[in-house]
Motif scaffolding. Sequence first.
Motif, mmCIF file in Angstrom:
data_model
loop_
_atom_site.group_PDB
_atom_site.id
_atom_site.type_symbol
_atom_site.label_atom_id
_atom_site.label_comp_id
_atom_site.label_asym_id
_atom_site.label_seq_id
_atom_site.Cartn_x
_atom_site.Cartn_y
_atom_site.Cartn_z
ATOM 1 N N ILE A 228 -6.652 -5.295 -5.331
ATOM 2 C CA ILE A 228 -7.849 -4.453 -5.330
ATOM 3 C C ILE A 228 -7.513 -3.054 -4.807
ATOM 4 C CG2 ILE A 228 -10.125 -4.145 -4.280
ATOM 5 C CD1 ILE A 228 -10.385 -7.232 -4.289
ATOM 6 N N ASP A 229 -6.761 -2.989 -3.717
ATOM 7 C CA ASP A 229 -6.401 -1.692 -3.135
ATOM 8 C C ASP A 229 -5.573 -0.854 -4.108
ATOM 9 O OD1 ASP A 229 -7.728 -2.315 -0.830
ATOM 10 O OD2 ASP A 229 -5.939 -2.837 0.327
ATOM 11 N N ARG B 158 0.833 -1.202 0.000
ATOM 12 C CA ARG B 158 0.000 0.000 0.000
ATOM 13 C C ARG B 158 0.870 1.255 0.000
ATOM 14 N NH1 ARG B 158 -4.024 -2.672 4.480
ATOM 15 N NH2 ARG B 158 -5.469 -3.678 3.013
ATOM 16 N N THR C 74 -6.372 -8.976 -2.201
ATOM 17 C CA THR C 74 -6.746 -7.774 -1.454
ATOM 18 C C THR C 74 -5.829 -6.606 -1.805
ATOM 19 O OG1 THR C 74 -7.597 -9.102 0.393
ATOM 20 C CG2 THR C 74 -7.053 -6.804 0.858
ATOM 21 N N LEU D 42 -12.520 -3.702 -10.962
ATOM 22 C CA LEU D 42 -11.692 -4.338 -9.941
ATOM 23 C C LEU D 42 -11.993 -5.835 -9.873
ATOM 24 C CD1 LEU D 42 -12.065 -1.714 -7.057
ATOM 25 C CD2 LEU D 42 -10.260 -1.866 -8.788
ATOM 26 N N LYS E 292 -5.284 -1.094 -7.449
ATOM 27 C CA LYS E 292 -6.046 -0.666 -8.626
ATOM 28 C C LYS E 292 -7.049 0.421 -8.258
ATOM 29 C CE LYS E 292 -5.580 -4.830 -11.469
ATOM 30 N NZ LYS E 292 -6.283 -5.921 -12.173
ATOM 31 N N ASP E 293 -7.566 0.342 -7.038
ATOM 32 C CA ASP E 293 -8.470 1.383 -6.562
ATOM 33 C C ASP E 293 -7.736 2.720 -6.450
ATOM 34 O OD1 ASP E 293 -11.061 1.989 -5.987
ATOM 35 O OD2 ASP E 293 -10.968 1.400 -3.883
ATOM 36 N N MET E 294 -6.462 2.676 -6.068
ATOM 37 C CA MET E 294 -5.657 3.897 -6.005
ATOM 38 C C MET E 294 -5.515 4.545 -7.381
ATOM 39 S SD MET E 294 -2.543 2.936 -3.406
ATOM 40 C CE MET E 294 -2.847 2.393 -1.720
ATOM 41 N N ASP F 60 -7.815 4.625 -9.465
ATOM 42 C CA ASP F 60 -9.183 5.014 -9.835
ATOM 43 C C ASP F 60 -9.773 4.112 -10.906
ATOM 44 O OD1 ASP F 60 -9.186 7.205 -8.050
ATOM 45 O OD2 ASP F 60 -8.097 8.422 -9.514
ATOM 46 N N GLU F 61 -9.315 2.858 -10.943
ATOM 47 C CA GLU F 61 -9.907 1.897 -11.877
ATOM 48 C C GLU F 61 -11.237 1.404 -11.312
ATOM 49 O OE1 GLU F 61 -7.254 -1.210 -12.968
ATOM 50 O OE2 GLU F 61 -5.684 0.148 -13.701
ATOM 51 N N THR F 62 -12.157 1.118 -12.173
ATOM 52 C CA THR F 62 -13.482 0.650 -11.747
ATOM 53 C C THR F 62 -13.676 -0.850 -11.964
ATOM 54 O OG1 THR F 62 -14.365 1.264 -13.926
ATOM 55 C CG2 THR F 62 -14.539 2.896 -12.149
#
Length: 338
Positions: free
Chosen positions: A315-316, A86, A312, A326, A318-320, A322-324
């Motif tokens: 996902i975190d 992270r 996990t 996931l 790719k979320d950073m 701003d991908e949708t």
Amino acid sequence: MHSGKQYSLKEFIIWTRRDIYWIFLLAAIPTALFDFFEFKWLAIPWVPIAMIGTAAAFIVGFRNTQTYNRLWKARQIYGSIVNTSRTWGIMAKDFITNSLTSTATEEELHSIRKTLIYRHIAWLTALRFQLREKRAWENMDKPSNKEYQQLYKVLEYETTLETELQKYLSQEELNYIVSKKNRATQIITLQSKHLKELAEKGLLSEFKHVALEDRLKDLFDHQGRCERIKNFPYPRQFASINMFFIRLFVIMLPFGLINEFAKLGEHCVWFTVPFSVIVGWVFNSMERVGESTENPFEGSANDVPITVMSRTIEIDLKDMLDETDLPPAITPINNILM
């Protein structure tokens, strides 16, 4: 990792039923010889058996403590990997910026950030595949473990590393990585090379470059600690003496119980069989639990769930970005998370 409240007694008995069969035979044969053929000399005093049982209990307790420590250490290492991952993601996202000497567009900067983050997910993928490789001392080839493995899935056994890495690396990098032996190490090498190039282009200041290289150093440290657990087994001398003591105790147990139950009356000697099975099963099951805990990356139901934890992190990260789109979180299969 079992994610339910506990293993059921039924699951435990099914898992150890082969042991129950041979314990039953070890108890039934001397009991039949004693009762039907008058082999009274088979009965031996209880004292030496109790002494062996005491020694076996001590060595089983020692082993289970040490194997639990191996499991917990592996879990701590992967917890550190989660935190460092992270940190890598947020630093890659925020540190890659233009300076006085660089004029990259926002799309180019985003592409660089994505490459660094996707390459890190590739490192996680390569590491977990390496940790799932089989070793001679591991226990998943035993019939009971093979049978239980049918109740859950180990993703690393159902696909190939090359297939998984295609999602995160360019074709050129993929060809380079699959040609290497320690793929996870070489992916970090690519990361370091990329950081050097970014620094030379003015997209990383010296301070930020050093900070990101420090995170790569942390990842090497985490990888090395995982490899130490994977490649150095619980010492074979302790594992062997544990097995010898348990087997000796279980074999001798009915000969001592025969003498005790024979004192209760005619045919009471047959109580030897069920009580030998119960006591022998308890000791043997404690030994099996320690054995199934000593290799926390081998693909057993008691492993550290490195596949789940890697998903996990993915996902975190790719979320950073701003991908949708996931990937879904991995859910338990029959209460087992891998």
